[in-house]
Structure formats: C-alpha cells, structure tokens
Design a protein around this motif. Structure first.
Motif, PDB file in Angstrom:
ATOM      1  N   LYS A  41      36.293  -0.836  -1.450  1.00  0.00           N
ATOM      2  CA  LYS A  41      36.485   0.217  -0.960  1.00  0.00           C
ATOM      3  C   LYS A  41      37.790   0.760  -1.404  1.00  0.00           C
ATOM      4  CE  LYS A  41      37.896   1.637   2.623  1.00  0.00           C
ATOM      5  NZ  LYS A  41      38.317   2.292   4.017  1.00  0.00           N
ATOM      6  N   ASN A  42      38.933   0.136  -0.875  1.00  0.00           N
ATOM      7  CA  ASN A  42      40.230   0.607  -0.990  1.00  0.00           C
ATOM      8  C   ASN A  42      40.596   0.777  -2.552  1.00  0.00           C
ATOM      9  OD1 ASN A  42      40.681   0.507   1.637  1.00  0.00           O
ATOM     10  ND2 ASN A  42      41.668  -1.478   1.587  1.00  0.00           N
ATOM     11  N   GLY A  43      40.160  -0.244  -3.369  1.00  0.00           N
ATOM     12  CA  GLY A  43      40.446   0.005  -4.756  1.00  0.00           C
ATOM     13  C   GLY A  43      39.834   1.180  -5.396  1.00  0.00           C
ATOM     14  N   LEU A  44      38.549   1.501  -5.086  1.00  0.00           N
ATOM     15  CA  LEU A  44      37.890   2.961  -5.480  1.00  0.00           C
ATOM     16  C   LEU A  44      38.758   4.022  -5.010  1.00  0.00           C
ATOM     17  CD1 LEU A  44      34.069   1.845  -5.272  1.00  0.00           C
ATOM     18  CD2 LEU A  44      35.392   1.734  -7.381  1.00  0.00           C
ATOM     19  N   THR A  45      38.949   3.926  -3.631  1.00  0.00           N
ATOM     20  CA  THR A  45      39.375   5.541  -3.011  1.00  0.00           C
ATOM     21  C   THR A  45      41.117   5.643  -3.683  1.00  0.00           C
ATOM     22  OG1 THR A  45      40.322   4.124  -1.192  1.00  0.00           O
ATOM     23  CG2 THR A  45      38.028   5.574  -1.086  1.00  0.00           C
ATOM     24  N   THR A  46      41.702   4.531  -3.872  1.00  0.00           N
ATOM     25  CA  THR A  46      42.959   4.660  -4.455  1.00  0.00           C
ATOM     26  C   THR A  46      42.921   5.015  -5.928  1.00  0.00           C
ATOM     27  OG1 THR A  46      43.949   2.756  -2.985  1.00  0.00           O
ATOM     28  CG2 THR A  46      45.224   3.245  -5.031  1.00  0.00           C
ATOM     29  N   ALA A  47      42.061   4.647  -6.951  1.00  0.00           N
ATOM     30  CA  ALA A  47      41.840   4.884  -8.024  1.00  0.00           C
ATOM     31  C   ALA A  47      41.471   6.367  -8.274  1.00  0.00           C
ATOM     32  CB  ALA A  47      40.860   4.081  -8.716  1.00  0.00           C
ATOM     33  N   ALA A  48      40.716   7.085  -7.366  1.00  0.00           N
ATOM     34  CA  ALA A  48      40.243   8.243  -7.356  1.00  0.00           C
ATOM     35  C   ALA A  48      41.385   9.343  -6.841  1.00  0.00           C
ATOM     36  CB  ALA A  48      39.062   8.619  -6.155  1.00  0.00           C
TER      37      ALA A  48
END
Length: 198
Positions: A41-48
């Motif tokens: 979750k953290n990886g996806l939101t950070t990338a976005a």
C-alpha cells in the motif's frame, strides 16, 4: 503482555488465553502478512504521489493535483477498507486458535467470553470500522461459537471412543446397541469387547 492486565486476567486460564492468543498470531504469521500488505500500500501511494508531482513539474499541474488527491483518497480508502478489516480478521483468527491452544493444554475455556466482557468494560470497542480490532460484541460471539464447536468436537471424540465396528457391514456401533443400526445384524458382545480391547 503487561502487568496492568493482571487486574482483569486474574486466573491461570485467562493468562493462558492471552498468551495463547499471542502465540496464535506468531503461528499464523500475522505480523509478516500485515507488514507485507502495508508495504505494498505504501509503495503504490508513494508512487502515485511522486507521479502527481512529476506531472505538476511538467506543466500539467491540474492533472498532477488530481493524481495526488487520488493517491490520498486511495491511501485512506485502502486503510479503512482493506488493511483494517484484514487486521480484524487476524484478531478473530488468533482468538480462535488461542482458545484451541489452551483447550489442548487442558485449560477450561468456558470462562473466556466472560473474561473478554470484563476486558471490554474497562476499554470498550463498540464499533470496529475505524479499528484494527473487531468490536467486543462480535469478538465475544465468535469466542462462544468456537467454544461450542470445540465442545461438539470433544463429544464426538468421546462418542467414537465408546463405539465399535459392525463385523457384518463395517458401520459404527454405539456402546449399548444390541443390533447394528445400519444392517440390523445382532451385535456379538464378545466382538465388541475384543474391538474395545484392541
């Protein structure tokens, strides 16, 4: 486990349940699976968010802000709709396995729901939507259900221990039966005695 809980967990059974619950978390590998989901979750939101900032730097400020806002909404939504329900499920699983563990160890499990009622009186959790733990009512109901299930399993085991096999058809014969309930053949007492001794 902290010493403050001993005011409520003041019997060997309740302390055993708390330890069994924590053992169950470890046996079910809950910490690793929770950390893995959180990292994704953290990886996806950070990338976005980085993508949104990148779009803004390239002169697409409005699109970038939309991407940034979408990432924030997805972050909050995934916390409430994915991670926290997953945490609540893990707590119920740990309760169930914890109760089984202390039952296997020979502890009386019937008082565990009452213990949790006392726990909830000191720190109530009435609504589980915003929490990683299920509501106390849901948790106590699940405890009662697993205890009923365990007691039924134990009585079935007792039933099988006091039974034998029909020499004619192979069906289970309950102690005290004179005839097989499946094929009707008369049960020979000597056969039953030999079966129980073997």
């Amino acid at each position: 486990m902290f010493s403050g809980i001993l005011e409520i967990a003041n019997t060997e059974e309740t302390i055993a349940f708390i330890l069994g619950h924590e053992m169950a978390h470890a046996l079910l590998d809950h910490s690793r699976t929770s950390a893995s989901k959180q990292n994704v979750k953290n990886g996806l939101t950070t990338a976005a968010r980085i993508g949104g900032l990148g779009l803004a730097l390239f002169g697409l400020g409005e699109v970038g802000m939309l991407a940034f806002d979408a990432a924030n909404i997805a972050d909050i939504g995934s916390e409430l709709l994915i991670l926290q329900p997953h945490g609540r499920d893990q707590e119920l699983e740990a309760d169930q396995l914890g109760i089984r563990i202390i039952n296997w160890a020979g502890y009386n499990i019937k008082g565990i729901p009452d213990f949790w009622t006392r726990m909830s009186n000191s720190n109530a959790n009435n609504f589980d939507f915003f929490s990683t733990h299920p509501s106390d009512d849901k948790r106590i109901q699940a405890m009662k259900e697993i205890i009923d299930k365990i007691e039924n399993e134990d009585s079935n085991t007792q039933y099988l221990e006091n039974s034998s096999i029909c020499s004619n058809c192979g069906s289970t014969v309950i102690e005290g039966d004179l005839f097989c309930r499946n094929c009707g053949v008369k049960i020979e007492k000597e056969n039953k005695k030999n079966k129980n001794m073997s």
